[in-house]
Write a protein that holds these residues in place. Structure first.
Motif, mmCIF file in Angstrom:
data_model
loop_
_atom_site.group_PDB
_atom_site.id
_atom_site.type_symbol
_atom_site.label_atom_id
_atom_site.label_comp_id
_atom_site.label_asym_id
_atom_site.label_seq_id
_atom_site.Cartn_x
_atom_site.Cartn_y
_atom_site.Cartn_z
ATOM 1 N N THR A 19 0.848 -1.188 0.000
ATOM 2 C CA THR A 19 0.000 0.000 0.000
ATOM 3 C C THR A 19 0.889 1.245 0.000
ATOM 4 O OG1 THR A 19 -0.092 0.111 2.408
ATOM 5 C CG2 THR A 19 -1.803 -1.204 1.311
ATOM 6 N N LYS A 20 0.296 2.378 -0.291
ATOM 7 C CA LYS A 20 1.070 3.630 -0.290
ATOM 8 C C LYS A 20 1.717 3.862 1.071
ATOM 9 C CE LYS A 20 -1.569 6.249 -3.709
ATOM 10 N NZ LYS A 20 -2.366 7.467 -3.935
ATOM 11 N N ASN A 21 0.946 3.628 2.136
ATOM 12 C CA ASN A 21 1.477 3.846 3.487
ATOM 13 C C ASN A 21 2.619 2.890 3.801
ATOM 14 O OD1 ASN A 21 -0.314 5.901 4.006
ATOM 15 N ND2 ASN A 21 -1.804 4.582 4.992
ATOM 16 N N ASP A 22 2.501 1.638 3.398
ATOM 17 C CA ASP A 22 3.560 0.658 3.664
ATOM 18 C C ASP A 22 4.852 1.026 2.953
ATOM 19 O OD1 ASP A 22 1.889 -0.843 5.286
ATOM 20 O OD2 ASP A 22 1.367 -2.257 3.690
ATOM 21 N N ILE A 23 4.749 1.443 1.708
ATOM 22 C CA ILE A 23 5.941 1.804 0.939
ATOM 23 C C ILE A 23 6.601 3.053 1.528
ATOM 24 C CG2 ILE A 23 6.763 2.607 -1.318
ATOM 25 C CD1 ILE A 23 4.627 0.753 -2.561
ATOM 26 N N THR A 24 5.807 4.033 1.901
ATOM 27 C CA THR A 24 6.343 5.246 2.514
ATOM 28 C C THR A 24 7.015 4.927 3.837
ATOM 29 O OG1 THR A 24 4.590 6.544 1.469
ATOM 30 C CG2 THR A 24 5.743 7.564 3.311
ATOM 31 N N ASN A 37 -0.336 -0.859 -9.271
ATOM 32 C CA ASN A 37 -0.282 -2.199 -9.852
ATOM 33 C C ASN A 37 -1.515 -2.429 -10.706
ATOM 34 O OD1 ASN A 37 2.129 -2.867 -8.697
ATOM 35 N ND2 ASN A 37 1.267 -4.161 -7.107
ATOM 36 N N LYS A 38 -1.368 -3.197 -11.758
ATOM 37 C CA LYS A 38 -2.499 -3.485 -12.633
ATOM 38 C C LYS A 38 -3.470 -4.419 -11.928
ATOM 39 C CE LYS A 38 0.121 -2.902 -16.860
ATOM 40 N NZ LYS A 38 0.634 -3.515 -18.071
ATOM 41 N N GLY A 39 -4.761 -4.169 -12.113
ATOM 42 C CA GLY A 39 -5.781 -5.047 -11.568
ATOM 43 C C GLY A 39 -6.191 -4.747 -10.142
ATOM 44 N N THR A 40 -5.577 -3.731 -9.520
ATOM 45 C CA THR A 40 -5.944 -3.382 -8.148
ATOM 46 C C THR A 40 -5.747 -1.887 -7.926
ATOM 47 O OG1 THR A 40 -5.531 -3.785 -5.810
ATOM 48 C CG2 THR A 40 -3.647 -3.954 -7.259
ATOM 49 N N LYS A 41 -6.583 -1.326 -7.084
ATOM 50 C CA LYS A 41 -6.434 0.086 -6.732
ATOM 51 C C LYS A 41 -5.797 0.249 -5.360
ATOM 52 C CE LYS A 41 -10.309 1.565 -9.519
ATOM 53 N NZ LYS A 41 -11.581 2.269 -9.563
ATOM 54 N N LYS A 42 -5.546 -0.868 -4.684
ATOM 55 C CA LYS A 42 -5.021 -0.825 -3.326
ATOM 56 C C LYS A 42 -3.494 -0.887 -3.286
ATOM 57 C CE LYS A 42 -5.334 -3.213 1.092
ATOM 58 N NZ LYS A 42 -5.888 -4.331 1.842
ATOM 59 N N VAL A 57 20.473 5.387 0.271
ATOM 60 C CA VAL A 57 19.437 5.324 -0.764
ATOM 61 C C VAL A 57 19.831 6.329 -1.835
ATOM 62 C CG1 VAL A 57 16.995 5.655 -1.279
ATOM 63 C CG2 VAL A 57 17.668 4.653 0.902
ATOM 64 N N THR A 58 20.179 5.820 -3.022
ATOM 65 C CA THR A 58 20.625 6.709 -4.096
ATOM 66 C C THR A 58 19.477 7.143 -4.998
ATOM 67 O OG1 THR A 58 21.217 4.777 -5.415
ATOM 68 C CG2 THR A 58 22.964 5.789 -4.114
ATOM 69 N N GLU A 59 18.410 6.361 -5.028
ATOM 70 C CA GLU A 59 17.254 6.723 -5.858
ATOM 71 C C GLU A 59 16.004 6.077 -5.290
ATOM 72 O OE1 GLU A 59 15.810 6.187 -10.450
ATOM 73 O OE2 GLU A 59 17.948 6.421 -10.044
ATOM 74 N N PHE A 60 14.900 6.829 -5.272
ATOM 75 C CA PHE A 60 13.604 6.327 -4.824
ATOM 76 C C PHE A 60 12.573 6.831 -5.827
ATOM 77 C CE2 PHE A 60 10.030 5.323 -2.299
ATOM 78 C CZ PHE A 60 10.436 4.456 -1.300
ATOM 79 N N SER A 61 11.936 5.929 -6.552
ATOM 80 C CA SER A 61 11.029 6.325 -7.626
ATOM 81 C C SER A 61 9.680 6.793 -7.074
ATOM 82 C CB SER A 61 10.790 5.148 -8.576
ATOM 83 O OG SER A 61 9.927 4.198 -7.963
ATOM 84 N N ASN A 62 8.860 7.282 -7.967
ATOM 85 C CA ASN A 62 7.474 7.598 -7.634
ATOM 86 C C ASN A 62 6.703 6.302 -7.421
ATOM 87 O OD1 ASN A 62 7.897 10.359 -7.978
ATOM 88 N ND2 ASN A 62 7.503 10.216 -10.163
ATOM 89 N N LEU A 63 5.508 6.414 -6.897
ATOM 90 C CA LEU A 63 4.643 5.248 -6.737
ATOM 91 C C LEU A 63 3.897 4.991 -8.035
ATOM 92 C CD1 LEU A 63 3.129 5.955 -3.217
ATOM 93 C CD2 LEU A 63 4.849 4.266 -3.803
#
Length: 58
Positions: free
Chosen positions: A9-14, A37-42, A28-34
């Protein structure tokens, strides 16, 4: 250097990204945007590049 894909989830990744950035043994040299995932909005994914920091032993 390692390339890591985080998935969750967004919160877990953050939350985990903050842990990685605070760890004194990891740089941490690079952290991409979020990206949704295909097939889910969660669940999302992010890509992180990390490397080992050179810390002098006392």
């Amino acid at each position: 250097m390692l390339k890591v894909r985080l998935m969750g989830t967004k919160n877990d990744i953050t939350w985990f990204g903050k842990i990685l950035k605070r760890n004194p043994k990891i740089e941490v040299t690079e952290f991409s945007n979020l990206y949704p995932n295909k097939g889910t909005k969660k669940f999302y994914r992010a890509y992180v590049e990390v490397s080992k920091r050179n810390i002098a032993e006392k």
